[in-house]
Every structure is written in C-alpha cells, then in structure tokens.
Scaffold this motif. Structure first.
Motif, PDB file in Angstrom:
ATOM      1  N   GLY A   1       0.816  -1.209   0.000  1.00 17.84           N
ATOM      2  CA  GLY A   1       0.000   0.000   0.000  1.00 17.84           C
ATOM      3  C   GLY A   1       0.847   1.256   0.000  1.00 17.84           C
ATOM      4  N   VAL A   2       0.170   2.370  -0.151  1.00 19.78           N
ATOM      5  CA  VAL A   2       0.807   3.681  -0.106  1.00 19.78           C
ATOM      6  C   VAL A   2       0.834   4.131   1.348  1.00 19.78           C
ATOM      7  CG1 VAL A   2       0.576   6.094  -0.820  1.00 19.78           C
ATOM      8  CG2 VAL A   2       0.017   4.262  -2.422  1.00 19.78           C
ATOM      9  N   TYR A   3       1.948   4.696   1.783  1.00 21.01           N
ATOM     10  CA  TYR A   3       2.054   5.235   3.138  1.00 21.01           C
ATOM     11  C   TYR A   3       1.220   6.504   3.190  1.00 21.01           C
ATOM     12  CZ  TYR A   3       4.106   6.702   7.556  1.00 21.01           C
ATOM     13  OH  TYR A   3       4.290   7.077   8.859  1.00 21.01           O
ATOM     14  N   LYS A   4       0.222   6.550   4.072  1.00 22.52           N
ATOM     15  CA  LYS A   4      -0.757   7.634   4.045  1.00 22.52           C
ATOM     16  C   LYS A   4      -0.628   8.646   5.174  1.00 22.52           C
ATOM     17  CE  LYS A   4      -4.061   4.752   1.661  1.00 22.52           C
ATOM     18  NZ  LYS A   4      -5.324   4.063   1.699  1.00 22.52           N
ATOM     19  N   LYS A   5       0.298   8.450   6.072  1.00 22.73           N
ATOM     20  CA  LYS A   5       0.418   9.401   7.175  1.00 22.73           C
ATOM     21  C   LYS A   5       1.053  10.691   6.686  1.00 22.73           C
ATOM     22  CE  LYS A   5       0.305   5.938  10.709  1.00 22.73           C
ATOM     23  NZ  LYS A   5       0.961   5.316  11.833  1.00 22.73           N
TER      24      LYS A   5
ATOM     25  N   PRO B   1       6.047  11.377   6.445  1.00 20.43           N
ATOM     26  CA  PRO B   1       6.675  10.086   6.186  1.00 20.43           C
ATOM     27  C   PRO B   1       8.108   9.977   6.706  1.00 20.43           C
ATOM     28  CG  PRO B   1       6.591  11.363   4.177  1.00 20.43           C
ATOM     29  CD  PRO B   1       5.855  12.145   5.217  1.00 20.43           C
TER      30      PRO B   1
ATOM     31  N   TRP C   1       0.595   0.885  -7.661  1.00 18.53           N
ATOM     32  CA  TRP C   1       0.906   2.246  -7.235  1.00 18.53           C
ATOM     33  C   TRP C   1       2.161   2.816  -7.875  1.00 18.53           C
ATOM     34  CZ3 TRP C   1       0.371  -1.781  -3.610  1.00 18.53           C
ATOM     35  CH2 TRP C   1      -0.899  -1.880  -3.062  1.00 18.53           C
TER      36      TRP C   1
ATOM     37  N   HIS D   1       8.490   1.631   6.737  1.00 18.10           N
ATOM     38  CA  HIS D   1       7.940   1.843   5.405  1.00 18.10           C
ATOM     39  C   HIS D   1       9.087   2.181   4.451  1.00 18.10           C
ATOM     40  CE1 HIS D   1       7.558   5.621   7.702  1.00 18.10           C
ATOM     41  NE2 HIS D   1       7.770   6.260   6.581  1.00 18.10           N
TER      42      HIS D   1
ATOM     43  N   HIS E   1       8.263   8.494  -3.399  1.00 18.43           N
ATOM     44  CA  HIS E   1       7.018   7.739  -3.204  1.00 18.43           C
ATOM     45  C   HIS E   1       7.201   6.882  -1.951  1.00 18.43           C
ATOM     46  CE1 HIS E   1       5.468   8.619  -7.288  1.00 18.43           C
ATOM     47  NE2 HIS E   1       6.758   8.673  -7.582  1.00 18.43           N
TER      48      HIS E   1
ATOM     49  N   THR F   1       3.994   1.155   2.244  1.00 18.07           N
ATOM     50  CA  THR F   1       4.028   0.185   3.336  1.00 18.07           C
ATOM     51  C   THR F   1       4.363  -1.170   2.734  1.00 18.07           C
ATOM     52  OG1 THR F   1       1.648  -0.230   3.124  1.00 18.07           O
ATOM     53  CG2 THR F   1       2.329   1.450   4.718  1.00 18.07           C
TER      54      THR F   1
END
Length: 141
Positions: free
Chosen positions: A61-65, A68, A90, A109, A120, A123
């Motif tokens: 997945g994409v790290y969304k926090k 980063p 992604w 991550h 980019h 996770t």
C-alpha cells in the motif's frame, strides 16, 4: 514538509556519493534522523540484496500518514547492484536504490524514487529482522 523530505533525500544521497570508494562501490548506509547523520556504512552483500528485493516485492500500500520522514528513528539506504523494475498498482519504475524508514514509534515503510527523483512512500508486509541482522544493526521501537 516537502522541503524537509527533499532535504533529507538530498543529504542521504549526497552522503552516499561521498562514501563511494575509488572503485565506485555503492555502500549501504544507516542514517540517524535525530542527529541528521550517517551512523554506519557497510558493503552490500547478496543477503542484503535478496532481503531488500523481498521487501520491495511485498509492498502492500501507499504510506498515508502526513509526515513520512520521522524526527526520530533511522533510514537504511540500500543501493541495488542491479536496478529492479518495481511494478504494482501504485508504482511502475526502475529502482536503483531503496530507503527503508524505521520510525521510532511506527511500522517501517519504504521510500522509492521515480525516474524524476520524486519520492514515493509505501508500506510493506514483510519483517525487517533478517535485514537488520545482515547489516548488524539493532533497532528497538
């Protein structure tokens, strides 16, 4: 925030260029975010390359926090001996190095740079204990 991310990327990349020996051997580096310095440099090995490849192939997945790059923790830069095409839903680019981010109070991550050096963050669902063992680095959260 983007200034901070790019500054850290440039610092890590710049340090990597200095550490390369006369033969141009790419080195694995461990960067301490709190002190903003490289704390360990070592030659890569087939074990490190293999484990990094496994981590890349387990992106989930994409790290969304929001932030980063944590203020505390470490980043491990692993230059790949042979560039790898990362292809998932992604990201689809040739990758020459991987930066594994180890925040003090969060899950690890990845940072991958695309062809234009745009960062980019992802996770992944693979443990890092083997990699830490291969680089002889103890990290406690």
């Amino acid at each position: 925030m983007y200034k901070k991310v790019f500054l850290l990327i440039l610092l890590v990349t710049f340090c990597g260029n200095i550490v390369c020996g006369a033969e141009g051997e790419k080195k694995v580096e461990i960067f301490d975010n709190k002190s903003s310095s490289v704390v360990k440099t070592l030659s890569s090995s087939s074990d490190i390359q293999r484990e990094t490849s496994i981590i890349i192939n387990n992106i989930d997945g994409v790290y969304k926090k929001l932030d980063p790059i944590p203020k505390t923790g470490y980043m491990i830069k692993v230059p790949l001996v042979k560039p790898v095409t990362v292809s998932n839903e992604w990201f689809y680019h040739l990758v020459e190095e991987v930066i594994i981010i180890l925040p003090q109070n969060d899950d690890p991550h990845l940072l991958l740079l695309d062809d234009e050096q745009f960062p980019h963050f992802f996770t992944f669902n693979h443990g890092i204990d083997d990699l830490l063992s291969y680089i002889d680095f103890e990290f406690r959260r």
